[in-house]
Design a protein around this motif. Structure first.
Motif, PDB file in Angstrom:
ATOM      1  N   UNK A  64     -34.545 -30.109 -17.511  1.00 47.09           N
ATOM      2  CA  UNK A  64     -34.492 -30.018 -16.049  1.00 47.09           C
ATOM      3  C   UNK A  64     -35.088 -28.707 -15.556  1.00 47.09           C
ATOM      4  N   UNK A  65     -34.651 -27.591 -16.150  1.00 45.97           N
ATOM      5  CA  UNK A  65     -35.145 -26.303 -15.657  1.00 45.97           C
ATOM      6  C   UNK A  65     -36.636 -26.140 -15.916  1.00 45.97           C
ATOM      7  N   UNK A  97     -17.219 -26.939 -16.824  1.00 41.42           N
ATOM      8  CA  UNK A  97     -18.621 -26.535 -16.923  1.00 41.42           C
ATOM      9  C   UNK A  97     -19.518 -27.513 -16.166  1.00 41.42           C
ATOM     10  N   UNK A  98     -19.362 -28.807 -16.409  1.00 44.98           N
ATOM     11  CA  UNK A  98     -20.186 -29.795 -15.710  1.00 44.98           C
ATOM     12  C   UNK A  98     -19.912 -29.741 -14.208  1.00 44.98           C
ATOM     13  N   UNK A 105     -25.909 -27.140  -8.381  1.00 49.87           N
ATOM     14  CA  UNK A 105     -27.031 -28.025  -8.056  1.00 49.87           C
ATOM     15  C   UNK A 105     -26.898 -28.532  -6.625  1.00 49.87           C
ATOM     16  N   UNK A 106     -25.696 -28.996  -6.249  1.00 47.99           N
ATOM     17  CA  UNK A 106     -25.483 -29.484  -4.878  1.00 47.99           C
ATOM     18  C   UNK A 106     -25.789 -28.399  -3.857  1.00 47.99           C
ATOM     19  N   UNK A 107     -25.305 -27.204  -4.115  1.00 48.66           N
ATOM     20  CA  UNK A 107     -25.503 -26.098  -3.180  1.00 48.66           C
ATOM     21  C   UNK A 107     -26.987 -25.777  -3.014  1.00 48.66           C
ATOM     22  N   UNK A 128     -32.329 -37.053 -10.172  1.00 52.48           N
ATOM     23  CA  UNK A 128     -32.170 -37.572 -11.533  1.00 52.48           C
ATOM     24  C   UNK A 128     -31.203 -36.718 -12.337  1.00 52.48           C
ATOM     25  N   UNK A 129     -31.284 -35.402 -12.169  1.00 54.90           N
ATOM     26  CA  UNK A 129     -30.398 -34.504 -12.905  1.00 54.90           C
ATOM     27  C   UNK A 129     -28.942 -34.697 -12.474  1.00 54.90           C
ATOM     28  N   UNK A 130     -28.709 -34.885 -11.184  1.00 52.65           N
ATOM     29  CA  UNK A 130     -27.348 -35.124 -10.695  1.00 52.65           C
ATOM     30  C   UNK A 130     -26.778 -36.383 -11.348  1.00 52.65           C
TER      31      UNK A 130
END
Length: 145
Positions: A64-65, A97-98, A105-107, A128-130
């Motif tokens: 993802x990163x 952690x998740x 990610x949401x922020x 997709x990552x969410x």
């Protein structure tokens, strides 16, 4: 005009790189999560299924990163080699952690990727990552049963 990423504060050493490529600060968070994943991976007491799930989570974040930073560099140019400094996570188990990853990610998504065609590819990667993190959370919960 398309809205893109809002600037983040300069990184260590007064670097202005982060204000030129706002994804840098978010990548620092992801790097911190990767360090925490390895720590929890090696310290797991839940057995091999959780141990292997941490490996998968690490790969998810790595992929993802890499994807989002390369997209961002297509818009802002290549980053310097001294701007990524992991931000430590204080999570102590897989679920927290998740949850922390998802919260970050949401922020970032809500503050930086809400509108504009210029960020459509980034939004898709984040979406997709969410979904992947929601599946990962489900699988970590299975490891605890």
């Amino acid at each position: 005009m398309d809205t893109f990423l809002s600037p983040v504060p300069p990184m260590r050493g007064g670097s202005s790189q982060a204000s030129q490529n706002p994804m840098v600060g978010f990548i620092c968070l992801l790097e911190g999560f990767k360090s925490k994943i390895k720590n929890l991976h090696w310290a797991t007491t839940e057995g091999m299924p959780e141990h292997e799930e941490y490996d998968s989570l690490y790969k998810d974040i790595h992929d993802f990163e890499d994807d989002i930073q390369e997209q961002s560099m297509g818009m802002y140019g290549q980053i310097r080699p001294d701007v990524i400094h992991p931000i430590e996570s204080d999570s102590i188990d897989s679920i927290s952690l998740v949850d922390s990853i998802l919260s970050s990610v949401y922020s970032f998504y809500q503050n930086n990727l809400v509108e504009g065609i210029a960020v459509a590819g980034l939004r898709s990667s984040f979406d997709q990552f969410i979904g992947q993190m929601n599946k990962r959370k489900y699988r970590f919960n299975l490891c605890k049963k």
